[in-house]
Each structure stands twice: as C-alpha cells, then as structure tokens.
Scaffold this motif. Structure first.
Motif, mmCIF file in Angstrom:
data_model
loop_
_atom_site.group_PDB
_atom_site.id
_atom_site.type_symbol
_atom_site.label_atom_id
_atom_site.label_comp_id
_atom_site.label_asym_id
_atom_site.label_seq_id
_atom_site.Cartn_x
_atom_site.Cartn_y
_atom_site.Cartn_z
ATOM 1 N N ASP A 31 -9.771 -7.455 -0.531
ATOM 2 C CA ASP A 31 -9.045 -7.635 -1.777
ATOM 3 C C ASP A 31 -7.555 -7.857 -1.522
ATOM 4 O O ASP A 31 -6.905 -8.641 -2.218
ATOM 5 C CB ASP A 31 -9.247 -6.428 -2.694
ATOM 6 C CG ASP A 31 -10.680 -6.301 -3.192
ATOM 7 O OD1 ASP A 31 -11.338 -7.344 -3.325
ATOM 8 O OD2 ASP A 31 -11.133 -5.166 -3.422
ATOM 9 N N MET A 32 -7.014 -7.191 -0.519
ATOM 10 C CA MET A 32 -5.599 -7.365 -0.193
ATOM 11 C C MET A 32 -5.333 -8.793 0.284
ATOM 12 O O MET A 32 -4.314 -9.400 -0.071
ATOM 13 C CB MET A 32 -5.178 -6.360 0.880
ATOM 14 C CG MET A 32 -3.704 -6.451 1.269
ATOM 15 S SD MET A 32 -2.568 -6.124 -0.106
ATOM 16 C CE MET A 32 -2.697 -4.330 -0.232
ATOM 17 N N SER A 33 -6.256 -9.340 1.067
ATOM 18 C CA SER A 33 -6.058 -10.717 1.551
ATOM 19 C C SER A 33 -6.096 -11.708 0.394
ATOM 20 O O SER A 33 -5.366 -12.713 0.396
ATOM 21 C CB SER A 33 -7.127 -11.070 2.595
ATOM 22 O OG SER A 33 -8.422 -11.095 2.019
ATOM 23 N N ILE A 34 -6.914 -11.429 -0.603
ATOM 24 C CA ILE A 34 -6.953 -12.299 -1.788
ATOM 25 C C ILE A 34 -5.623 -12.214 -2.541
ATOM 26 O O ILE A 34 -5.064 -13.236 -2.969
ATOM 27 C CB ILE A 34 -8.125 -11.896 -2.702
ATOM 28 C CG1 ILE A 34 -9.461 -12.211 -2.021
ATOM 29 C CG2 ILE A 34 -8.040 -12.616 -4.052
ATOM 30 C CD1 ILE A 34 -10.669 -11.666 -2.762
ATOM 31 N N LEU A 35 -5.093 -10.998 -2.704
ATOM 32 C CA LEU A 35 -3.824 -10.818 -3.399
ATOM 33 C C LEU A 35 -2.693 -11.519 -2.647
ATOM 34 O O LEU A 35 -1.844 -12.188 -3.259
ATOM 35 C CB LEU A 35 -3.518 -9.326 -3.561
ATOM 36 C CG LEU A 35 -2.179 -8.968 -4.206
ATOM 37 C CD1 LEU A 35 -2.046 -9.608 -5.582
ATOM 38 C CD2 LEU A 35 -2.017 -7.449 -4.300
ATOM 39 N N ILE A 36 -2.661 -11.398 -1.338
ATOM 40 C CA ILE A 36 -1.607 -12.041 -0.551
ATOM 41 C C ILE A 36 -1.707 -13.556 -0.649
ATOM 42 O O ILE A 36 -0.698 -14.261 -0.780
ATOM 43 C CB ILE A 36 -1.672 -11.564 0.916
ATOM 44 C CG1 ILE A 36 -1.252 -10.087 0.992
ATOM 45 C CG2 ILE A 36 -0.793 -12.426 1.813
ATOM 46 C CD1 ILE A 36 -1.433 -9.470 2.367
ATOM 47 N N ALA A 37 -2.932 -14.089 -0.614
ATOM 48 C CA ALA A 37 -3.112 -15.537 -0.777
ATOM 49 C C ALA A 37 -2.599 -15.998 -2.131
ATOM 50 O O ALA A 37 -1.968 -17.057 -2.257
ATOM 51 C CB ALA A 37 -4.584 -15.896 -0.609
ATOM 52 N N ARG A 59 0.821 -1.216 0.000
ATOM 53 C CA ARG A 59 0.000 0.000 0.000
ATOM 54 C C ARG A 59 0.858 1.270 0.000
ATOM 55 O O ARG A 59 0.599 2.210 -0.736
ATOM 56 C CB ARG A 59 -0.921 0.006 1.219
ATOM 57 C CG ARG A 59 -2.090 -0.973 1.141
ATOM 58 C CD ARG A 59 -3.032 -0.762 2.319
ATOM 59 N NE ARG A 59 -4.237 -1.585 2.202
ATOM 60 C CZ ARG A 59 -4.562 -2.565 3.046
ATOM 61 N NH1 ARG A 59 -3.767 -2.837 4.077
ATOM 62 N NH2 ARG A 59 -5.672 -3.252 2.869
ATOM 63 N N SER A 60 1.894 1.279 0.856
ATOM 64 C CA SER A 60 2.640 2.524 1.076
ATOM 65 C C SER A 60 3.990 2.565 0.392
ATOM 66 O O SER A 60 4.554 3.650 0.188
ATOM 67 C CB SER A 60 2.847 2.727 2.580
ATOM 68 O OG SER A 60 3.752 1.752 3.092
ATOM 69 N N GLY A 61 4.543 1.390 0.065
ATOM 70 C CA GLY A 61 5.884 1.358 -0.511
ATOM 71 C C GLY A 61 6.987 1.389 0.528
ATOM 72 O O GLY A 61 8.165 1.507 0.194
ATOM 73 N N ARG A 62 6.656 1.262 1.817
ATOM 74 C CA ARG A 62 7.661 1.264 2.892
ATOM 75 C C ARG A 62 7.814 -0.165 3.412
ATOM 76 O O ARG A 62 6.852 -0.776 3.864
ATOM 77 C CB ARG A 62 7.223 2.187 4.029
ATOM 78 C CG ARG A 62 8.267 2.317 5.156
ATOM 79 C CD ARG A 62 7.733 3.160 6.308
ATOM 80 N NE ARG A 62 7.435 4.509 5.857
ATOM 81 C CZ ARG A 62 8.331 5.495 5.804
ATOM 82 N NH1 ARG A 62 9.584 5.262 6.188
ATOM 83 N NH2 ARG A 62 7.980 6.682 5.387
ATOM 84 N N ASP A 63 9.055 -0.706 3.346
ATOM 85 C CA ASP A 63 9.242 -2.093 3.762
ATOM 86 C C ASP A 63 9.430 -2.197 5.273
ATOM 87 O O ASP A 63 9.356 -1.200 5.998
ATOM 88 C CB ASP A 63 10.388 -2.753 2.983
ATOM 89 C CG ASP A 63 11.765 -2.264 3.407
ATOM 90 O OD1 ASP A 63 11.871 -1.544 4.423
ATOM 91 O OD2 ASP A 63 12.749 -2.603 2.715
ATOM 92 N N ARG A 108 2.006 0.894 -6.134
ATOM 93 C CA ARG A 108 1.325 0.869 -4.843
ATOM 94 C C ARG A 108 -0.098 0.371 -5.082
ATOM 95 O O ARG A 108 -0.761 0.809 -6.020
ATOM 96 C CB ARG A 108 1.283 2.260 -4.215
ATOM 97 C CG ARG A 108 2.500 2.652 -3.371
ATOM 98 C CD ARG A 108 3.822 2.510 -4.067
ATOM 99 N NE ARG A 108 4.910 3.175 -3.322
ATOM 100 C CZ ARG A 108 6.193 3.104 -3.658
ATOM 101 N NH1 ARG A 108 6.550 2.402 -4.728
ATOM 102 N NH2 ARG A 108 7.115 3.739 -2.946
ATOM 103 N N TYR A 109 -0.559 -0.538 -4.240
ATOM 104 C CA TYR A 109 -1.873 -1.152 -4.409
ATOM 105 C C TYR A 109 -2.789 -0.695 -3.274
ATOM 106 O O TYR A 109 -2.695 -1.193 -2.149
ATOM 107 C CB TYR A 109 -1.756 -2.681 -4.421
ATOM 108 C CG TYR A 109 -0.928 -3.205 -5.568
ATOM 109 C CD1 TYR A 109 -1.528 -3.502 -6.792
ATOM 110 C CD2 TYR A 109 0.440 -3.390 -5.431
ATOM 111 C CE1 TYR A 109 -0.767 -3.983 -7.861
ATOM 112 C CE2 TYR A 109 1.204 -3.868 -6.491
ATOM 113 C CZ TYR A 109 0.593 -4.160 -7.702
ATOM 114 O OH TYR A 109 1.342 -4.624 -8.755
ATOM 115 N N LEU A 110 -3.649 0.266 -3.560
ATOM 116 C CA LEU A 110 -4.553 0.802 -2.543
ATOM 117 C C LEU A 110 -5.827 -0.032 -2.510
ATOM 118 O O LEU A 110 -6.862 0.340 -3.055
ATOM 119 C CB LEU A 110 -4.841 2.275 -2.842
ATOM 120 C CG LEU A 110 -3.595 3.169 -2.925
ATOM 121 C CD1 LEU A 110 -3.998 4.607 -3.256
ATOM 122 C CD2 LEU A 110 -2.803 3.115 -1.613
ATOM 123 N N LEU A 111 -5.722 -1.176 -1.856
ATOM 124 C CA LEU A 111 -6.808 -2.150 -1.842
ATOM 125 C C LEU A 111 -7.478 -2.204 -0.485
ATOM 126 O O LEU A 111 -6.847 -1.980 0.552
ATOM 127 C CB LEU A 111 -6.263 -3.548 -2.190
ATOM 128 C CG LEU A 111 -5.572 -3.708 -3.549
ATOM 129 C CD1 LEU A 111 -5.018 -5.114 -3.690
ATOM 130 C CD2 LEU A 111 -6.547 -3.413 -4.687
#
Length: 452
Positions: free
Chosen positions: A55-61, A32-36, A48-51
C-alpha cells in the motif's frame, strides 16, 4: 539595544535545516514515523501512515504523479472552461443551457472585479490569486460523430481549457468522452441520454447511465418483486434505435445473474410498425409472462385495436424516457399491467421547485426545457462548490478528488445526486411507477429510488 528587525521579547522562527532528498525508502519512513531524512521530527499535525509495503508503494507512486504546475487552462489571473454543443440540438434547448452558464460567468467575474476593487481601497496588492476571471468558450460540433474528434482537437489546440462544463447532445457522448480521457480533461455533467457506461474511465462525470440505467432498474425491480423470476418467460421487443439498444443492454446486463435462460429478444426496425394482428401472433407464439417494450409509444396502437383482442402479459415494462409525454396516454385497460421506469423525482413531488422555473414568457417551460435547466443548475452547483473547496489548488485530478468528497445534493429533477471516489454516475436511482386511474392520472411509486 535590540538588533534591527527584531521585536523585544519575540524569538524569531528558525527555518528547518536542509535535509537530503527523499528516496522511496526514506519517504516511506517519514510517512510512517514522522522523522525526516535529517532526523527532524515533523509536527504532530502531519498524519502518520502505518501502511504495509504494498500500500505504501501505491501511495508513493500516486505522489510521484501529482502535478506541480497548474493544469492547462489556468494561470494566475484566468480560468478557462468550454461547453460542447452539437449542431442538431434545437436552439431553444441550447438557449436554456447557455443562459444559465453565461449568468454563472457574469456572477463569477463580478466577484473578481469587486475583490480587486477592495484591494485598491485597502492599498494592498494581491499576494495569492483568490478570484480568477472566468472565460467560457462554446465548442460547436458539426456533422456526424465520426468527425467530432478532429474538431475537438482543433478547438483544444487553439484554446486549452481547464474543464468542460455541461454540454448537450441528442447523440452519443462517446467521442467527447474519449477525447476527455485522451487529454485527461474533466467533463462535468454533460446533458446526454447516451453516456459511456464504464467501470474504469475517469474523466467524465455523468448525471446517470441514461437509457441503460432504466433497463438496469427494470431488471432489478423484477428480481426484487418476484422470487420465482427464473421460472418466468421474459420477452423484450426492442426497436433498433440507440434508445432501444441502450434499454435492452441495461436490461440484459441487470438480469444476467438473475435469470436462466435470458429473455428472448424480438428486434423491430426503426420505422417498422406492428399492427394488432402481427402483435397478437407474436404474443400467442411466445406466451410471455413478462414483456418489456423497449420501443417508443407507436406500439400502443397495436394493443388498442378493438378488432384484435390481445391478452396482456401479467407484467408489461415501459420506458418513460423512450415514451416521453406519451406515457400519459397509456389506456386504462393496460395500466394495471404496465410498470414504467421513471428516472426523475415524481412530478407531484417536483412541484416544490416550481418557483425556480418561473418564466418571463407567457408560455411555461416545457418538461424538456425544465430538465435542461435543472441539469445545468446542478452542474454549476457542483462546479462552484468544487472550485471554492479547491482553494486555489487548480489541478484537474484534484477537481475530481474534491467532487468525490461532496455531500449528497438535493436539487431539482433528481431525488439525489451522490458522489464518491471513482464514482462517475451521480444519480444512481430510478423509480418504477404505474399510472393511476382517470383522465388525469398520477404516477404511483412501485419501488424505492435506489433499486440497482
């Protein structure tokens, strides 16, 4: 004095500092932020993915399930494919497909040899594999389809492959389809009129839905032409064969939300014949406004018997796939009522590709052989383009991801092959045509290409 290994005026690039491993939360944060997790800001080239959380949990899965090793059938120097042939297919049809597949292998391997020779000439060693040697195996399936699964398992255990390319059968592709699903093995554009029609399965890319698609297209055509279709009496005569059943299934599904009640169905046994008298009694009883003939051409003889005058319905639906070349023998007295499903580019338009099919033999290619060659050319075009765009990232799911991003292809046979995420039928259209008058009729379009 410069330190050894440094060049004057050049600041060495420092590697990024070590960071803690990502958890689901910190991975979501960096996307989301680009900060590791070490606080470092990633380069702006990283999107950056503003989800939202769901939707973010689907992408991570999805990311967690990505492979980190090459798929089976691949190593640093070789890529293995197989093509499937069933034993009832005529030798001429097998040869038409195999000559093109073997030519592809020869050409691909020549590129690999030329590349290695260039490295030797330049005195370089290969850092990353650019070209791999292609191997194509022929998996011959014998006997009834119920035995194919075990044969496929034996072939695959002995010789894992990255993907299945092409393949040909006159029977249902279902056993191969299920094998591909079970092993997550891509199957690219097999030649079959009996694909599995599914909205959820993933690993086989078909040219079309086959006979099912002709029936589906006929239903859509009726609905588009007749606003009063719900008041019409529709009857389908279905020969109890795989072809007839697939046409009927597509037709009924296509009409499911358009017609109440659904058409009446009259089943005809595979070898049963109807004479003119029997057909007349049937039509006099049913009195259809629309009659779908999901049979081969043998029923035409009953319509043509002069001794039994039969009043034709206003609309007669016929499958060019089932009739084959016999569509040209439909008598003139039936042509104004007969609407024919035709799932390919029309012959008068297809002639521009004739140069691709010049044969060294005195006899020209038959329509069937030409279609097999056209389909094999298409499967190789798709595969070649996908492998090029994968740039060495040889993972099976990525193969389909790459194909899904391809632009529409204009090739012989089909008006258009189109691709997209989760789309598994490349040709989505079918013409409805009629025959013109005369001894050498043309096909006249009565619909657009995409009609369902």
């Amino acid at each position: 004095m410069n330190m050894a290994g440094k060049k004057k005026g050049v600041t060495p690039v420092q590697p990024p500092s070590a960071r803690p491993a990502y958890s689901d939360d910190t991975l979501a944060e960096v996307m989301r932020s680009g900060r590791d997790t070490s606080g470092r800001i990633l380069d702006t080239i990283m999107p950056r993915y503003l989800l939202e959380d769901k939707d973010m949990s689907i992408l991570i899965a999805y990311l967690k399930n990505l492979a980190y090793e090459y798929s089976p059938g691949i190593d640093n120097y070789n890529i293995n494919f197989a093509t499937i042939i069933t034993d009832e297919v005529h030798v001429d049809q097998v040869e038409a497909m195999m000559k093109l597949l073997e030519s592809f292998v020869t050409s691909a391997n020549k590129q690999q040899v030329d590349y290695e020779a260039q490295l030797v000439k330049l005195r370089e060693t290969r850092r990353e594999p650019t070209y791999r040697r292609v191997k194509l195996s022929r998996w011959l399936l014998k006997g009834p389809p119920g035995t194919w699964q075990s044969q496929l398992e034996t072939y695959y255990r002995k010789e894992p492959v990255f993907a299945l390319i092409g393949g040909i059968t006159s029977k249902s592709w279902k056993p191969v389809h299920e094998f591909s699903e079970a092993h997550m093995l891509p199957c690219i554009l097999p030649i079959t009129d009996f694909p599995v029609v599914s909205a959820t399965d993933w690993y086989t890319l078909y040219f079309s839905k086959g006979y099912f698609q002709e029936g589906e297209a006929a239903a859509s055509f009726l609905a588009s032409q007749d606003q009063d279709i719900k008041s019409k009496k529709i009857v389908q005569i279905v020969r109890n064969t795989p072809q007839g059943q697939a046409l009927s299934e597509g037709f009924m599904q296509g009409l499911n939300d358009k017609v109440v009640p659904l058409p009446s169905t009259i089943m005809v046994a595979p070898n049963e014949s109807l004479d003119g008298e029997s057909l007349k009694r049937l039509l006099d009883k049913e009195k259809p406004d629309i009659l779908a003939l999901w049979t081969d051409d043998s029923l035409l003889r009953a319509f043509m018997e002069d001794s039994v005058p039969i009043e034709l319905p206003a609309t007669l639906l016929i499958s060019s796939g089932y009739f084959g070349s016999k569509i040209w023998s439909i008598p003139e007295k039936m042509r104004s009522a007969a609407y024919i499903t035709y799932p390919y580019r029309l012959p008068q338009d297809e002639s521009r590709y004739d140069r691709l099919f010049t044969s060294t033999m005195k006899q020209p290619n038959s329509d069937e052989i030409r279609r097999i060659k056209s389909k094999t050319m298409a499967s190789l075009r798709v595969l070649t383009q996908a492998l090029k765009e994968m740039r060495g990232d040889f993972f099976r799911d990525y193969l389909f991801d790459t194909i899904s991003m391809m632009q529409d292809l204009e090739l012989p046979l089909y008006e258009r092959l189109s691709f997209g995420p989760e789309q598994r039928y490349a040709s989505k259209g079918c013409y409805v045509v009629q025959l013109s008058k005369g001894e050498k009729p043309d096909l006249i379009k009565k619909s657009d290409w995409v009609i369902h």
